[in-house]
Motif scaffolding. Structure first.
Motif, PDB file in Angstrom:
ATOM      1  N   GLY A  49     -40.826  27.889   6.164  1.00  0.00           N
ATOM      2  CA  GLY A  49     -41.851  27.121   6.861  1.00  0.00           C
ATOM      3  C   GLY A  49     -42.176  26.057   6.152  1.00  0.00           C
ATOM      4  N   PRO A  50     -43.672  24.993   6.707  1.00  0.00           N
ATOM      5  CA  PRO A  50     -43.368  23.750   5.896  1.00  0.00           C
ATOM      6  C   PRO A  50     -44.286  24.280   4.835  1.00  0.00           C
ATOM      7  CG  PRO A  50     -44.510  24.180   8.446  1.00  0.00           C
ATOM      8  CD  PRO A  50     -43.647  25.203   7.814  1.00  0.00           C
ATOM      9  N   TYR A  51     -44.945  23.745   3.629  1.00  0.00           N
ATOM     10  CA  TYR A  51     -45.249  23.114   2.553  1.00  0.00           C
ATOM     11  C   TYR A  51     -46.794  22.996   2.961  1.00  0.00           C
ATOM     12  CZ  TYR A  51     -41.912  25.311  -0.187  1.00  0.00           C
ATOM     13  OH  TYR A  51     -40.805  25.642  -0.732  1.00  0.00           O
ATOM     14  N   LEU A  52     -47.994  23.579   3.170  1.00  0.00           N
ATOM     15  CA  LEU A  52     -49.257  22.267   3.871  1.00  0.00           C
ATOM     16  C   LEU A  52     -50.564  22.934   3.105  1.00  0.00           C
ATOM     17  CD1 LEU A  52     -51.778  21.836   6.403  1.00  0.00           C
ATOM     18  CD2 LEU A  52     -51.367  23.535   7.004  1.00  0.00           C
ATOM     19  N   PHE A  53     -50.825  22.065   2.754  1.00  0.00           N
ATOM     20  CA  PHE A  53     -52.294  21.254   1.992  1.00  0.00           C
ATOM     21  C   PHE A  53     -53.653  21.845   2.426  1.00  0.00           C
ATOM     22  CE2 PHE A  53     -51.463  17.314   1.170  1.00  0.00           C
ATOM     23  CZ  PHE A  53     -52.594  16.869   0.602  1.00  0.00           C
ATOM     24  N   ILE A  86     -51.375  26.034   0.373  1.00  0.00           N
ATOM     25  CA  ILE A  86     -51.975  25.693  -0.973  1.00  0.00           C
ATOM     26  C   ILE A  86     -53.554  25.017  -0.330  1.00  0.00           C
ATOM     27  CG2 ILE A  86     -51.541  24.275  -2.743  1.00  0.00           C
ATOM     28  CD1 ILE A  86     -49.241  23.919  -2.391  1.00  0.00           C
ATOM     29  N   LEU A  87     -54.455  26.092  -0.963  1.00  0.00           N
ATOM     30  CA  LEU A  87     -55.789  25.867  -0.285  1.00  0.00           C
ATOM     31  C   LEU A  87     -56.060  25.479  -2.138  1.00  0.00           C
ATOM     32  CD1 LEU A  87     -56.149  29.069   0.785  1.00  0.00           C
ATOM     33  CD2 LEU A  87     -55.985  26.827   2.300  1.00  0.00           C
ATOM     34  N   VAL A  88     -57.250  23.685  -1.754  1.00  0.00           N
ATOM     35  CA  VAL A  88     -57.787  23.452  -2.973  1.00  0.00           C
ATOM     36  C   VAL A  88     -58.874  23.350  -2.628  1.00  0.00           C
ATOM     37  CG1 VAL A  88     -57.489  21.505  -4.711  1.00  0.00           C
ATOM     38  CG2 VAL A  88     -55.347  22.768  -3.390  1.00  0.00           C
ATOM     39  N   HIS A 139     -46.766  18.549   4.024  1.00  0.00           N
ATOM     40  CA  HIS A 139     -47.903  18.194   5.873  1.00  0.00           C
ATOM     41  C   HIS A 139     -49.346  18.573   5.118  1.00  0.00           C
ATOM     42  CE1 HIS A 139     -45.115  19.188   7.792  1.00  0.00           C
ATOM     43  NE2 HIS A 139     -45.439  19.342   9.027  1.00  0.00           N
ATOM     44  N   GLY A 140     -50.646  17.912   5.072  1.00  0.00           N
ATOM     45  CA  GLY A 140     -51.641  17.715   4.687  1.00  0.00           C
ATOM     46  C   GLY A 140     -53.372  17.751   5.042  1.00  0.00           C
ATOM     47  N   ILE A 141     -53.948  18.847   4.840  1.00  0.00           N
ATOM     48  CA  ILE A 141     -55.093  18.203   5.700  1.00  0.00           C
ATOM     49  C   ILE A 141     -56.534  18.344   4.246  1.00  0.00           C
ATOM     50  CG2 ILE A 141     -56.651  19.206   7.338  1.00  0.00           C
ATOM     51  CD1 ILE A 141     -55.217  20.993   8.562  1.00  0.00           C
ATOM     52  N   ASP A 142     -56.951  16.834   5.399  1.00  0.00           N
ATOM     53  CA  ASP A 142     -58.085  16.843   3.329  1.00  0.00           C
ATOM     54  C   ASP A 142     -59.700  17.023   4.804  1.00  0.00           C
ATOM     55  OD1 ASP A 142     -59.408  15.494   1.864  1.00  0.00           O
ATOM     56  OD2 ASP A 142     -58.560  13.399   1.844  1.00  0.00           O
TER      57      ASP A 142
END
Ligand SMILES: [Zn+2]
Length: 342
Positions: A49-53, A86-88, A139-142
């Protein structure tokens, strides 16, 4: 794409499919030689699946996003995901610990991307985040909040350059989407250069928890994960909010210095001529009105009652059809976010 399904290494730690690991990414030592780390949680499903941070506190004082990630990391929907999350929660650990938007070198980290390993402290931190996290994702969400004593209506800002970005921006389920310009040095610009769909969620104010901002953010990231087929979980009693892309946005600036009383609420649609605020001197004399010049929606405003001439007071978004945004605001406001959180 550099990433492969089998090979994910973050901060020297290998995370295999099916594994969940916490990683402390070493940033630097402080004056007293104690180490400062960027906390990271990696959740890998066994299915592709996707790699989402999802990251927060790029601006160290924007804490609503930290709480969104904290709640998300405990959420039962993450028990069986597809792909990799990946949660930061805290990117700018220096600013977070100092209750500051900025880095100790007084730079804005979100103007230092993609960074440089030989550059300033901020530039090195930016480089660490890009090479260890962003480069390994699809993909990313900031997550952000209003700065400088301003608060924001929950909204998505993104470079709407492809259909997938538009689709996940809509999936976030907030009323307003701003098709944002690429700013030099921002994380958004790095993502844009890589053609990576990246959402910036803006909600609430810095250094304060806002339950609507937090819950709508948590719901939004889960909805995006659902849209990316990473989770099957569906929110209960959730109304679908039709997100509307704004035609434009602008700031109404203070025409005069003084003490401002804001007369309209966040999320209000204003019409030309309507009174938005009054500026006066400390004895209540010399009232100066701020009136709307155009029809639009208040998506942000100042909470600090003291303004200088030229200060940004109201952030207004404009729309092709005001009735549509009215309806989506209604659906958003009706939603009591009545769902199980964990
Ligand atoms: Zn921010």
């Amino acid at each position: 794409m550099k990433v492969t399904e089998k090979n994910l290494i973050i901060g020297g730690v290998t995370i295999e499919p099916g594994e969940v690991k916490d990683v402390a990414l070493f940033i630097a030592k402080q004056y007293d030689f104690t180490e400062i780390h960027m906390p990271v949680k990696v959740i890998r499903g066994t299915a592709e699946g996707p790699y989402l941070f999802i990251c927060a506190a790029v601006h160290g004082d924007e804490v609503n996003g930290v709480e969104v990630i904290k709640r998300l990391s405990q959420h039962k929907a993450l028990q069986n995901i597809k792909g990799t999350l990946i949660l930061v929660p805290i990117v700018n650990a220096f600013g977070f610990n100092a209750l500051s938007r900025y880095m100790p070198d007084r730079r804005d980290l979100n103007r230092c991307f993609p960074g440089n390993i030989h550059g300033s402290l901020s530039s090195r931190l930016a480089h660490l985040f890009v090479t260890e996290i962003v480069d390994k994702c699809t993909h990313g969400i900031d997550l952000h909040s209003g700065s400088h004593h301003r608060t924001n209506l929950p909204q998505i800002r993104a470079c709407l350059f492809n259909k997938e970005t538009i689709d996940i921006a809509r999936a976030f389920n907030v009323p307003v989407i701003l098709d944002a310009q690429v700013i030099e040095g921002s994380l958004r610009k790095v993502a844009f250069g890589k053609k990576m769909p990246l959402l910036v969620y803006e909600a609430g104010e810095s250094l304060r928890y806002d339950e609507v901002a937090i819950q709508s953010g948590l719901h939004g990231v889960l909805s995006v994960m659902h849209a990316l087929s990473m989770i099957e979980h569906k929110e209960k009693k959730q109304k679908k909010v039709r997100s509307i892309v704004a035609k434009g946005n602008f700031w109404i600036r203070s025409p005069h210095s003084g003490i401002v009383i804001v007369k309209k609420k966040l999320g209000t649609i204003v019409h030309p001529g309507e009174l938005l605020g009054i500026i006066s001197d400390p004895l209540g004399n010399n009232n100066i009105e701020i009136r709307a010049e155009k029809e639009g929606l208040i998506i942000g405003y100042t909470l600090l009652p003291l303004v200088n001439r030229g200060d940004a007071v109201f952030h207004i978004a404009t729309f092709e059809r005001t009735q549509l945004i009215e309806k989506s605001l209604e659906a958003f406001n009706d939603d009591k976010f009545d769902y199980e959180e964990r």
